[in-house]
Scaffold this motif. Structure first.
Motif, PDB file in Angstrom:
ATOM      1  N   ALA A   1      -0.374 -99.934  12.931  1.00  0.00           N
ATOM      2  CA  ALA A   1      -0.112 -98.857  12.003  1.00  0.00           C
ATOM      3  C   ALA A   1       1.044 -98.897  11.032  1.00  0.00           C
ATOM      4  O   ALA A   1       0.824 -98.669   9.865  1.00  0.00           O
ATOM      5  N   LYS A   2       2.140 -99.563  11.449  1.00  0.00           N
ATOM      6  CA  LYS A   2       3.338 -99.863  10.544  1.00  0.00           C
ATOM      7  C   LYS A   2       2.878-100.761   9.691  1.00  0.00           C
ATOM      8  O   LYS A   2       3.466-100.487   8.307  1.00  0.00           O
TER       9      LYS A   2
ATOM     10  N   SER B   1       4.868 -86.743  12.200  1.00  0.00           N
ATOM     11  CA  SER B   1       5.400 -87.851  11.228  1.00  0.00           C
ATOM     12  C   SER B   1       5.809 -86.821  10.138  1.00  0.00           C
ATOM     13  O   SER B   1       6.956 -87.095   9.403  1.00  0.00           O
TER      14      SER B   1
ATOM     15  N   ILE C   1      -4.011 -90.837   8.529  1.00  0.00           N
ATOM     16  CA  ILE C   1      -3.069 -91.151   7.298  1.00  0.00           C
ATOM     17  C   ILE C   1      -3.052 -89.884   6.560  1.00  0.00           C
ATOM     18  O   ILE C   1      -4.320 -89.576   6.059  1.00  0.00           O
TER      19      ILE C   1
ATOM     20  N   ILE D   1      -5.702 -94.230  13.829  1.00  0.00           N
ATOM     21  CA  ILE D   1      -4.692 -94.025  12.788  1.00  0.00           C
ATOM     22  C   ILE D   1      -4.835 -93.029  11.906  1.00  0.00           C
ATOM     23  O   ILE D   1      -5.988 -93.001  11.172  1.00  0.00           O
TER      24      ILE D   1
ATOM     25  N   THR E   1       0.572 -98.936   7.083  1.00  0.00           N
ATOM     26  CA  THR E   1       1.384 -98.130   6.148  1.00  0.00           C
ATOM     27  C   THR E   1       2.410 -98.841   5.150  1.00  0.00           C
ATOM     28  O   THR E   1       2.427 -98.427   3.983  1.00  0.00           O
TER      29      THR E   1
ATOM     30  N   MET F   1       0.358 -87.336  13.371  1.00  0.00           N
ATOM     31  CA  MET F   1       0.455 -87.223  12.043  1.00  0.00           C
ATOM     32  C   MET F   1       1.337 -86.120  11.414  1.00  0.00           C
ATOM     33  O   MET F   1       2.510 -86.111  10.871  1.00  0.00           O
TER      34      MET F   1
ATOM     35  N   LEU G   1       0.860 -99.020  17.516  1.00  0.00           N
ATOM     36  CA  LEU G   1       1.997 -98.734  16.520  1.00  0.00           C
ATOM     37  C   LEU G   1       2.256 -99.711  15.527  1.00  0.00           C
ATOM     38  O   LEU G   1       2.568 -99.234  14.290  1.00  0.00           O
TER      39      LEU G   1
ATOM     40  N   VAL H   1      -0.552 -91.878  15.028  1.00  0.00           N
ATOM     41  CA  VAL H   1      -1.303 -92.902  16.094  1.00  0.00           C
ATOM     42  C   VAL H   1      -1.724 -92.421  17.279  1.00  0.00           C
ATOM     43  O   VAL H   1      -0.815 -91.881  17.949  1.00  0.00           O
TER      44      VAL H   1
ATOM     45  N   VAL I   1       1.883 -90.802   8.907  1.00  0.00           N
ATOM     46  CA  VAL I   1       1.069 -91.427   9.735  1.00  0.00           C
ATOM     47  C   VAL I   1       1.260 -91.185  11.134  1.00  0.00           C
ATOM     48  O   VAL I   1       2.282 -91.243  11.778  1.00  0.00           O
TER      49      VAL I   1
ATOM     50  N   VAL J   1       6.021 -93.520  11.037  1.00  0.00           N
ATOM     51  CA  VAL J   1       4.777 -93.641  11.884  1.00  0.00           C
ATOM     52  C   VAL J   1       4.885 -93.319  13.366  1.00  0.00           C
ATOM     53  O   VAL J   1       6.133 -93.770  13.951  1.00  0.00           O
TER      54      VAL J   1
END
Length: 451
Positions: free
Chosen positions: A384-385, A433, A321, A319, A388, A430, A381, A410, A408, A441
């Motif tokens: 990651a959500k 995103s 960020i 991930i 976040t 990213m 996913l 992934v 973000v 994400v």
């Protein structure tokens, strides 16, 4: 009453031997002793080494009158440095009734000087009528004195030198009995001298006891031992223990035939070095500001997880960020606020990740989370959500509130893949995103092409 007949010694001297007679009523006991060199004197002592009778020759040998000698324990006349050996020889002699035991050392003369003498002792303490110790004392030849003095000097030198060394030293016999220790060893281990290795090293960490036993068996098999790291618990106050880390090295001792008779060893306290090493490792592997892993270390973690991927279920997710608008935070509120935002972000990420996940500061306002054991790409996913969502909450400072937003990306893979490729995929997602809007994400798709 016990009587010594000094005249017997004078008559025997002419015949090349010394004889002492004890009379107890009508019972007479005679003991003969050779006189190889010079004048000898007969001494009778009780079980406590108290002198109860002495021949007139004591005046020639040491200058004392018999009455000045009688009634004193032998240790009153033995040199202080020789007393421990004299006492040990005394008890050894007591355990061997009827046998001749010889001891050499320094006796005080009537003028306060010290002279080397040889005492030939025979224990008759088991005699129910006359329980005494018979002693023949004579001067020691000059060459014998020189050898004995040289040995004593060397022994004292080695003892003093070992006590001055900054390392603990010890010696054991073939049965692992401790025959010598220096003061430094007692300081390192935290307790006084013991008779066996098990007792001397009793406070060793249980996990390391097997390593100590293996080292002992190896050195007694005539092999050298170097740098065995052991941990000990040592008292540092009331009900308080501190861990000490030491390094053990040993060398075997052998006789003329090459058979192992024991070993010598040294113990070095490396606790301070180990603590420094750990601190340096922490500094090298941890970002000082956020307490997350450093860029180098998080990439090493990812490579290690990918190596283990074939042995674990699922795949590995990365991930990526990026904190949005971070430059504006620095420009508007100052670098102190910017640092606070990074600290908060790091803390939130560390608390939001799963048990096996690791988070690192990739650089500036970028963070990288490595997630092993992720079953599928959609599952990565979801993880990651959730991360976040915990990250993008407002940061409340002392005089302002900063809205925290992030882009973000992934990437997930269950196939054999290198760390750089997986990070590049997450980085690509990213940036997708960023184009889609903050706090979204994006999962990298194999259909996408990385420029």
């Amino acid at each position: 009453m016990l009587l010594v007949r000094p005249s017997s010694w004078r008559r025997a001297r002419a015949a090349g031997r010394c004889e002492i007679k004890l009379r107890d009523n009508d019972r007479v006991t005679s003991v003969a002793a050779s006189e190889p060199d010079g004048v000898s004197v007969g001494i009778v002592r009780d079980a406590a080494a108290m002198i109860i009778s002495v021949g007139e020759e004591i005046t020639t040998v040491l200058g004392w009158l018999p009455d000045e000698f009688v009634g004193h324990p032998s240790t009153d006349f033995v040199h202080p440095e020789d007393q421990p050996i004299a006492v040990a020889a005394w008890f050894e002699m007591i355990d061997r009734p009827g046998e001749t035991c010889t001891w050499q050392g320094r006796y005080r003369t009537s003028d306060g000087a010290w002279k080397w003498v040889e005492c030939v002792n025979v224990s008759m303490l088991e005699d129910p009528v006359n329980p005494v110790v018979m002693t023949t004392m004579r001067h020691v030849a000059v060459d014998q004195v020189n050898v004995a003095e040289e040995l004593r000097t060397r022994k004292q030198l080695l003892s003093r030198l070992s006590d001055a060394m900054p390392i603990g030293m010890f010696q054991i016999d073939a049965d692992k009995n401790v025959t010598f220790t220096n003061d430094r060893l007692h300081t390192i281990l935290g307790h006084s001298a013991s008779a066996t290795m098990d007792a001397q090293f009793s406070n060793i960490d249980e996990d390391d006891r097997i390593h100590l036993e293996s080292a002992l068996n190896t050195v007694l098999a005539n092999e050298a031992i170097d740098d065995v790291e052991l941990r000990f618990s040592r008292s540092s106050g009331e009900r308080s223990l501190e861990e000490r880390v030491c390094v053990l090295s040993m060398r075997p001792l052998t006789d003329e035939a090459g058979d192992v008779t024991g070993a010598v060893g040294c113990v070095s306290d490396i606790t301070a070095q180990v603590l420094l090493r750990r601190q340096l490792e922490v500094r090298a592997n941890t970002d000082e500001l956020t307490s997350c892993l450093s860029r180098v270390r998080i990439l090493e973690v990812l490579s290690e997880e990918l190596e283990r991927q074939k042995e674990t279920p699922g795949g590995t997710a990365v991930i990526f960020i990026d904190l949005c608008g971070f430059k504006t935070v620095n420009d508007e509120f100052g670098h102190a606020t910017g640092d606070q935002v990074l600290k908060v972000a790091g803390n939130r990420l560390r608390f939001a990740i799963r048990q096996y996940d690791r988070v690192g500061r990739f650089g500036g306002d970028e963070f990288l989370v490595v997630c092993p054991r992720v079953e599928t790409a959609p599952r990565s996913l979801e993880i990651a959500k959730r991360i976040t969502a915990s990250l993008t909450q407002p940061v409340h400072g002392t005089s302002n509130v900063v809205e925290l937003r992030a882009s973000v990306g992934v990437a997930w893979s269950s196939a054999i893949i290198d760390a750089d490729t997986l990070v590049a995929q997450a980085d690509h997602a990213m940036y997708e995103s960023k184009r889609n809007g903050s706090s979204t994400v994006v999962l990298f798709s194999d259909a996408e092409r990385i420029p």
